[in-house]
Design a protein around this motif. Structure first.
Motif, PDB file in Angstrom:
ATOM      1  N   SER A 170     -44.866 -59.721  30.233  1.00 33.06           N
ATOM      2  CA  SER A 170     -45.331 -60.982  30.821  1.00 33.06           C
ATOM      3  C   SER A 170     -44.219 -61.662  31.606  1.00 33.06           C
ATOM      4  CB  SER A 170     -45.846 -61.919  29.721  1.00 33.06           C
ATOM      5  OG  SER A 170     -44.821 -62.187  28.767  1.00 33.06           O
ATOM      6  N   CYS A 171     -43.278 -60.876  32.117  1.00 33.91           N
ATOM      7  CA  CYS A 171     -42.189 -61.444  32.908  1.00 33.91           C
ATOM      8  C   CYS A 171     -42.713 -61.949  34.254  1.00 33.91           C
ATOM      9  CB  CYS A 171     -41.100 -60.397  33.151  1.00 33.91           C
ATOM     10  SG  CYS A 171     -40.263 -59.836  31.655  1.00 33.91           S
ATOM     11  N   HIS A 172     -42.084 -63.005  34.744  1.00 34.63           N
ATOM     12  CA  HIS A 172     -42.439 -63.587  36.041  1.00 34.63           C
ATOM     13  C   HIS A 172     -42.096 -62.604  37.159  1.00 34.63           C
ATOM     14  CE1 HIS A 172     -42.189 -66.475  39.451  1.00 34.63           C
ATOM     15  NE2 HIS A 172     -43.141 -67.105  38.768  1.00 34.63           N
ATOM     16  N   ALA A 173     -42.762 -62.793  38.306  1.00 35.87           N
ATOM     17  CA  ALA A 173     -42.503 -61.918  39.454  1.00 35.87           C
ATOM     18  C   ALA A 173     -41.066 -62.033  39.928  1.00 35.87           C
ATOM     19  CB  ALA A 173     -43.468 -62.256  40.585  1.00 35.87           C
ATOM     20  N   ASN A 174     -40.439 -63.180  39.691  1.00 38.52           N
ATOM     21  CA  ASN A 174     -39.046 -63.380  40.087  1.00 38.52           C
ATOM     22  C   ASN A 174     -38.110 -63.292  38.879  1.00 38.52           C
ATOM     23  OD1 ASN A 174     -39.389 -63.844  42.941  1.00 38.52           O
ATOM     24  ND2 ASN A 174     -40.356 -65.789  42.390  1.00 38.52           N
ATOM     25  N   ALA A 175     -38.420 -62.356  37.995  1.00 30.93           N
ATOM     26  CA  ALA A 175     -37.599 -62.122  36.815  1.00 30.93           C
ATOM     27  C   ALA A 175     -37.450 -60.622  36.617  1.00 30.93           C
ATOM     28  CB  ALA A 175     -38.220 -62.762  35.573  1.00 30.93           C
ATOM     29  N   THR A 176     -36.398 -60.235  35.932  1.00 30.24           N
ATOM     30  CA  THR A 176     -36.201 -58.838  35.577  1.00 30.24           C
ATOM     31  C   THR A 176     -36.617 -58.625  34.128  1.00 30.24           C
ATOM     32  OG1 THR A 176     -33.898 -59.306  34.978  1.00 30.24           O
ATOM     33  CG2 THR A 176     -34.315 -58.496  37.206  1.00 30.24           C
ATOM     34  N   CYS A 177     -37.235 -57.479  33.874  1.00 31.54           N
ATOM     35  CA  CYS A 177     -37.683 -57.117  32.535  1.00 31.54           C
ATOM     36  C   CYS A 177     -36.678 -56.134  31.949  1.00 31.54           C
ATOM     37  CB  CYS A 177     -39.070 -56.492  32.597  1.00 31.54           C
ATOM     38  SG  CYS A 177     -39.729 -55.950  30.994  1.00 31.54           S
ATOM     39  N   ASN A 178     -36.215 -56.425  30.742  1.00 29.41           N
ATOM     40  CA  ASN A 178     -35.265 -55.557  30.059  1.00 29.41           C
ATOM     41  C   ASN A 178     -35.892 -55.061  28.764  1.00 29.41           C
ATOM     42  OD1 ASN A 178     -32.901 -56.137  31.868  1.00 29.41           O
ATOM     43  ND2 ASN A 178     -33.221 -58.206  31.048  1.00 29.41           N
ATOM     44  N   ARG A 182     -39.072 -52.321  20.255  1.00 28.75           N
ATOM     45  CA  ARG A 182     -40.199 -53.128  19.807  1.00 28.75           C
ATOM     46  C   ARG A 182     -40.271 -54.454  20.562  1.00 28.75           C
ATOM     47  NH1 ARG A 182     -41.821 -53.330  13.677  1.00 28.75           N
ATOM     48  NH2 ARG A 182     -43.827 -53.526  14.702  1.00 28.75           N
ATOM     49  N   GLY A 183     -40.037 -54.429  21.850  1.00 31.67           N
ATOM     50  CA  GLY A 183     -40.148 -55.655  22.627  1.00 31.67           C
ATOM     51  C   GLY A 183     -39.433 -55.563  23.958  1.00 31.67           C
ATOM     52  N   TYR A 184     -39.194 -56.700  24.551  1.00 32.92           N
ATOM     53  CA  TYR A 184     -38.526 -56.783  25.843  1.00 32.92           C
ATOM     54  C   TYR A 184     -38.033 -58.204  26.048  1.00 32.92           C
ATOM     55  CZ  TYR A 184     -42.977 -58.926  27.181  1.00 32.92           C
ATOM     56  OH  TYR A 184     -44.079 -59.749  27.232  1.00 32.92           O
ATOM     57  N   THR A 185     -37.157 -58.377  27.025  1.00 33.08           N
ATOM     58  CA  THR A 185     -36.691 -59.707  27.399  1.00 33.08           C
ATOM     59  C   THR A 185     -36.902 -59.899  28.890  1.00 33.08           C
ATOM     60  OG1 THR A 185     -34.417 -58.936  27.798  1.00 33.08           O
ATOM     61  CG2 THR A 185     -34.950 -59.719  25.572  1.00 33.08           C
ATOM     62  N   CYS A 186     -37.055 -61.149  29.289  1.00 30.75           N
ATOM     63  CA  CYS A 186     -37.247 -61.504  30.695  1.00 30.75           C
ATOM     64  C   CYS A 186     -36.126 -62.450  31.121  1.00 30.75           C
ATOM     65  CB  CYS A 186     -38.599 -62.194  30.907  1.00 30.75           C
ATOM     66  SG  CYS A 186     -40.036 -61.241  30.355  1.00 30.75           S
ATOM     67  N   GLN A 187     -35.575 -62.202  32.294  1.00 31.41           N
ATOM     68  CA  GLN A 187     -34.506 -63.058  32.809  1.00 31.41           C
ATOM     69  C   GLN A 187     -34.734 -63.328  34.288  1.00 31.41           C
ATOM     70  OE1 GLN A 187     -30.578 -61.506  32.291  1.00 31.41           O
ATOM     71  NE2 GLN A 187     -29.567 -63.424  32.846  1.00 31.41           N
ATOM     72  N   CYS A 188     -34.785 -64.616  34.637  1.00 32.08           N
ATOM     73  CA  CYS A 188     -34.996 -64.983  36.039  1.00 32.08           C
ATOM     74  C   CYS A 188     -33.861 -64.427  36.896  1.00 32.08           C
ATOM     75  CB  CYS A 188     -35.078 -66.507  36.189  1.00 32.08           C
ATOM     76  SG  CYS A 188     -36.484 -67.263  35.340  1.00 32.08           S
ATOM     77  N   ILE A 189     -34.197 -63.965  38.085  1.00 34.06           N
ATOM     78  CA  ILE A 189     -33.182 -63.417  38.980  1.00 34.06           C
ATOM     79  C   ILE A 189     -32.378 -64.559  39.596  1.00 34.06           C
ATOM     80  CG2 ILE A 189     -34.545 -61.355  39.479  1.00 34.06           C
ATOM     81  CD1 ILE A 189     -35.441 -62.651  42.074  1.00 34.06           C
ATOM     82  N   ASN A 190     -31.275 -64.210  40.247  1.00 31.31           N
ATOM     83  CA  ASN A 190     -30.432 -65.208  40.887  1.00 31.31           C
ATOM     84  C   ASN A 190     -31.228 -66.036  41.890  1.00 31.31           C
ATOM     85  OD1 ASN A 190     -28.160 -64.366  39.496  1.00 31.31           O
ATOM     86  ND2 ASN A 190     -27.521 -62.925  41.093  1.00 31.31           N
ATOM     87  N   GLY A 191     -31.009 -67.330  41.859  1.00 32.93           N
ATOM     88  CA  GLY A 191     -31.731 -68.232  42.740  1.00 32.93           C
ATOM     89  C   GLY A 191     -32.936 -68.873  42.094  1.00 32.93           C
ATOM     90  N   TYR A 192     -33.228 -68.439  40.841  1.00 24.32           N
ATOM     91  CA  TYR A 192     -34.377 -68.985  40.121  1.00 24.32           C
ATOM     92  C   TYR A 192     -33.931 -69.369  38.716  1.00 24.32           C
ATOM     93  CZ  TYR A 192     -37.320 -67.180  43.859  1.00 24.32           C
ATOM     94  OH  TYR A 192     -37.897 -66.931  45.078  1.00 24.32           O
TER      95      TYR A 192
END
Length: 246
Positions: A170-178, A182-192
């Motif tokens: 469920s990461c945002h379009a302007n985020a990277t999925c890691n 048993r899961g994942y993390t989402c981090q907004c890219i630079n500039g967001y």
């Protein structure tokens, strides 16, 4: 000696017969052994799981943040009136048994034994192997239920679901999925900025996080910014020099 538990060495599944100056131990009906050790006679052993074991005999489990690890149950039928807990092995190493012995294989297990009466003189005994909530993918291997030299096995193949590549995140379009186990993390890219599932543009011109020259104007763009030298100055915006009109 039979009246004294400290003197006799009969097994719990044996009868003690006293004699002058001595005693004898004999395994009871539906038990076998030499009297000092008796084991219940097993007539049936079956290993089942939830979810069910597929036809190929391998229980495939793809774990995610909300997935539940399988439950393995070993059912034994015997006419003996009491039973020891069957032993559970992982790749040949004992992880749970009648003595609750656990070896250093990285598995924490809990188990229960339930006895319920059958309609005949025999009884079924069920031993349950429950995977801990923090179990990991390196638990893939052969799980065996063993009692009195009879055993049943199943290979459990636990693999991690990569939500980032499967598109189930469920990461945002302007985020990277890691992906993590048993899961994942989402981090907004630079500039967001945001929590990764929600990302909004950072106005670098307002926050002062741009690198425009003091003689340049900053213009915000989605995820970035531009710099343009003011009239009378030339350069790339991050570096501006005075134009000598003479």
């Amino acid at each position: 000696e039979c009246a004294s538990t400290s003197l006799r060495t009969c097994h719990a599944g044996a009868l003690c017969s006293n004699s002058p100056g001595s005693y004898a131990c004999t395994c009871m009906q539906h038990w076998r052994g030499n009297g000092t050790y008796c084991e219940a006679v097993i007539s049936f052993i079956e290993l089942v799981s939830s979810p069910k074991i597929p036809p190929d005999g391998i229980l495939h489990i793809e774990t995610s943040a909300n997935s539940i690890f399988p439950t393995l149950e070993c059912t034994i039928r015997s006419e003996a009136r009491e039973m020891l807990m069957p032993d559970w092995y992982y790749n040949g190493q004992l992880i749970m048994g009648g003595t609750r012995v656990k070896l250093g294989v990285g598995i924490n297990t809990t188990g229960t034994v339930t006895r319920y009466s059958a309609q005949s003189d025999s009884s079924n005994y069920t031993s349950t192997l429950t995977f801990p909530a923090n179990a990991t993918a390196n638990l893939s291997g052969n799980f065996t239920c063993d009692i009195n030299r009879r055993s049943a096995s199943v290979y459990v193949n636990i693999t991690d679901l990569n939500e980032c590549t499967s598109g189930s995140h469920s990461c945002h379009a302007n985020a990277t999925c890691n992906n993590i186990y048993r899961g994942y993390t989402c981090q907004c890219i630079n500039g967001y900025s945001g929590n990764g599932t929600s990302c909004s543009d950072i106005n670098e011109c307002l926050t002062g996080s741009h690198n425009c020259h003091q003689q340049a104007t900053c213009a915000n763009t989605q995820g970035s910014f531009t710099c343009q030298c003011t009239t009378g100055y030339s350069g790339n915006g991050s570096l501006c020099s005075d134009v000598d009109e003479c």
